[in-house]
Design an enzyme around this catalytic site. Structure first.
Site, short mmCIF file in Angstrom:
data_model
loop_
_atom_site.label_atom_id
_atom_site.label_comp_id
_atom_site.label_asym_id
_atom_site.label_seq_id
_atom_site.Cartn_x
_atom_site.Cartn_y
_atom_site.Cartn_z
N ASP A 419 0.82 -1.21 0.00
CA ASP A 419 0.00 0.00 0.00
C ASP A 419 0.86 1.26 0.00
O ASP A 419 1.94 1.30 0.61
CB ASP A 419 -0.90 -0.02 1.25
N GLU A 472 1.21 -0.49 -5.11
CA GLU A 472 0.22 0.55 -5.38
C GLU A 472 1.02 1.86 -5.51
O GLU A 472 1.32 2.51 -4.52
CB GLU A 472 -0.81 0.66 -4.26
#
Length: 745
Positions: A419, A472
């Protein structure tokens, strides 16, 4: 403050030492408590148990009542001498103030368990099985069963284990410190699985506070934040075939269609207070659905323990503990095991970029900025209210890399979606001038975070071939999914955020205006092969007022569904792996809400059910057609036919496979049926229609091409063969080249 004048006997230690023990300020309790030889007098056993009224030392040679030296629970017992090479073996029998009695071995009679190599590797930042040494571990030491506790807190003045077995009293079990690495440890006999515990620390500034175990395997969630002793050595896996096959799999050359799931809101049980499903229930219901839909993987939003449901798991306090919201660690293992047995890979969202400020978590863990930077210009995300890991510290990098390996090794996870990588790469991420500190060369790149990410990927892929790491990353940082030896970050894949943004902007426009924005569709192919991409329609696009995917589509209800069907088929035709968030497969109207189930009742309506059938069919076609994945990351696998027909908002291309297969895609982004639309094709032969998003079974108007078309020797769009097609409105049609096929009667 203890009153030293109420001593009942003369202790064998000085008043200052006794005062520091009773005040829980002594930095080396093992130097005082437990068995110690008194020259010429035998042995003394010193015990500090404020909850005990009396103590008896039981040895094989007899029992010795300990003198209650101080009213606050300090005891001493004199034992006869033993040979110089031996230490006395004994147990302690306690009588509590309520009259209850219990027997246990003395924690302070055991030697250190953390070895020299462990201490060296931790300090060096390369102890990849660190979770086997820090945290809480059920052990048998010298024939005695108990629990070994260890925690890294180099700047603490004192650390104690407190729990439900010692009435959460920090005076009872202060720990031994290893100054060379800053780890505190203790083996406590009799502590069993299921015991609740925390670490009580006296910080460098003298303040006293409680912390959950950073390496806890199991813990409470929400307002209750104790760590829980759990045995990770009990579960027996049944996924050997999957794990062996995975080890030899190169995912860049395989189909990957991912269903993104938030376990707490995929489905709930309204009859039982709207509770979420457990890991065991999900192992049946979720897996049945995922297999029926044809996905290859599921991606779970973070399951690591977190206190606040509204963070969706992205503010982690227990990096080594799957959340107890849905069951215990072995039940989560059962879920993963069942996924593998049914041919489904499991990807976890992993959050190494930041952590919350909750008092029981990592923030100022030992009273100093241990895991984070001291300067908020380096160590705080103002937008998120979280803290940034200090990647320049060996022990912090070790904590995170060992955690990634932990999920691969202990839970057989197949991939980690990392993330917020962009926030890690840039020192000025979401900061104004003057709010960040340049690197050593004056630049904005976070050199320490870059080195961490490279090392993370090198270690994970080196130790576990066949896994995948997915970044990401929303910027144009070069080489995110290129190997580190070629100058890349070493990830296996990168989320294609640019494709997601441009495509959604295009699809949200009224079809009458799309002719002016053809570039929004074509731009992604300029960079599609610079990385190994995953095309994503994730949870991020259906929250915070953005509306659901279906709501974003223009037009009336029928047109909204037609647009979304067209969009999904375009996604499956476009190079790159696929990801779709729960609820998107049947066209949920409302934004995603983490506190309630997705709207399964919508499947009773034909348009929603038809959309789900289309996604199911797209997955089936995708998995069974090598042209859609075998050359996913190279120009050899994709070729435009025509992207210039902006006036009609039509674009066409074909995909090629390593087996020589060809699939032609044609998209009509307007609600107008295009009759007699000629498209150049690469080869002579029959082109069977394998996808038509306007089919009646999906909720469309059933405009099509009667199962397929044979090519004609008419030169068109630079090709010697062409098809004359009927293009349905707001739809994608796809044709598989079959050179020897006969036309259907």
């Amino acid at each position: 403050m203890p009153n030293l004048e109420v001593l009942m006997n003369h202790p064998t230690i000085d008043e200052g030492t006794l005062y520091s023990l009773l005040g829980a300020t002594h930095g080396d309790p093992f130097a005082v408590l437990g068995p110690h030889r008194l020259p010429g007098k035998g042995w003394v056993v010193r015990v500090l148990r404020p909850d005990a009224q009396s103590v008896v030392v039981e040895t094989t040679g007899g029992c010795y009542e300990a003198a209650r030296v101080h009213q606050d629970g300090y005891f001493e017992a004199l034992l006869p001498d033993f040979p110089e090479t031996e230490r006395p073996r004994y147990q302690l029998r306690f009588t509590g103030w309520d009259g209850g009695a219990w027997v246990m071995h003395d924690p302070y009679a055991f030697p250190p368990l953390l070895g020299e190599l462990d201490r060296h590797l931790l300090s060096e930042g390369q102890h990849w099985q660190l979770y086997e040494k820090l945290g809480a571990h059920l052990e048998e030491v010298d024939g005695v069963c108990g629990c070994y506790f260890a925690v890294w807190a180099p700047n603490a003045q004192r650390v104690s284990v407190v729990g439900d077995w010692n009435r959460w009293d920090g005076r009872t079990h202060p720990m031994r410190k290893h100054p060379s690495c800053g780890v505190w440890e203790i083996f406590i006999p009799g502590v069993r699985e299921g015991a609740h515990y925390k670490f009580e620390l006296k910080g460098a500034n003298g303040h006293l506070f409680l912390k959950s175990d950073p390496f806890a395997f199991y813990g409470q969630h929400g307002l209750q934040t104790a760590s829980i002793v759990f045995n990770l050595h009990r579960y027996r896996w049944s996924d050997e075939e999957w794990m062996e096959t995975r080890r030899r799999t190169e995912w860049h050359r395989r189909p990957v269609s991912i269903y993104e799931v938030h376990l707490g809101s995929w489905a709930r049980v309204p009859e039982e207070g709207n509770r979420p499903l457990s890991y065991l229930e999900l192992a049946d219901r979720l897996l049945d659905y995922v297999c029926d839909m044809g996905y290859t993987h599921i991606e779970l939003m973070p399951v690591a323990e977190h206190p606040f449901d509204g963070s969706w798991g992205y503010q982690v306090t227990g990096y080594y503990a799957p959340t107890s919201r849905y069951g215990n660690p072995d039940e989560f293992r059962h879920f993963v095991d069942r996924c593998h047995q049914r041919g489904i890979g499991v990807i976890l969202d992993w959050v190494p970029g930041h952590f919350p400020k909750d008092a029981h978590g990592l923030a100022e863990f030992d009273g100093t900025d241990l895991y984070e930077h001291a300067d908020p210009r380096q160590g705080e995300h103002a937008d998120w209210g979280t803290l940034i890991f200090n990647y320049g510290r060996n022990e912090v990098r070790n904590f995170l890399i060992a955690n990634a390996l932990f999920w691969f090794e202990q839970y057989h996870i197949d991939g980690l979606r990392v993330d917020a990588v962009a926030s890690m790469l840039y020192l000025d991420y979401s900061r104004k001038p003057g709010e960040w500190i340049p690197n050593a060369f004056g630049g904005r790149e976070n050199l320490e975070a870059i080195a961490f990410l490279k090392q993370l990927n090198e270690v994970c892929y080196g130790r576990h071939p066949g896994i995948m790491t997915i970044a990401e990353e929303s910027t144009a940082w070069p080489g995110v999914s290129r190997p580190t030896y070629l100058g890349g970050l070493g990830f296996g894949f990168k989320w294609n955020m640019g494709w997601m943004h441009d495509s959604l902007v295009y699809m949200s426009r009224d079809p009458v205006h799309r002719r002016y924005h053809q570039g929004d569709i074509t731009f992604s192919l300029l960079y599609a092969f610079q990385e190994h991409f995953v095309l994503v329609l994730s949870h991020d696009e259906v929250v915070h007022g953005k509306g659901s995917l279906l709501q974003k589509m223009p037009g009336d209800v029928w047109q909204k569904f037609a647009n979304l069907r067209m969009f999904y088929a375009w996604m499956y035709g476009h190079p790159g792996k696929k990801l779709l968030f729960q609820g998107g497969e049947f066209g949920q109207w409302g934004e995603w809400n983490y506190a309630q189930s997705i709207d399964w009742h919508l499947l009773d309506e034909p348009l929603h059910a038809g959309l789900r059938r289309l996604v199911q069919h797209l997955n089936w076609v995708y998995k069974n057609e090598p042209a859609l994945w075998s050359l996913d990351d190279t120009y050899e696998g994709f070729e435009w036919i025509d992207f210039h027909d902006a006036e009609n908002s039509v674009f066409s291309f074909f995909r090629k496979g390593t087996d020589g297969s060809i699939i032609v895609f044609v998209a009509n982004a307007t609600p107008v049926v295009r009759e007699g639309y000629r498209v150049g094709v690469p080869r002579e032969g029959y082109y069977r229609e394998i996808i038509n998003t306007d089919a009646e079974v999906y909720g469309g108007s059933n405009v099509g091409n009667f199962g397929g078309q044979r090519s004609e020797p008419v030169w068109w769009q630079g090709r010697s063969q062409s098809l004359v097609l009927r293009l349905p409105p707001l739809a994608v049609v796809a044709f598989k080249h079959e050179p020897d096929a006969l036309e259907p009667e």
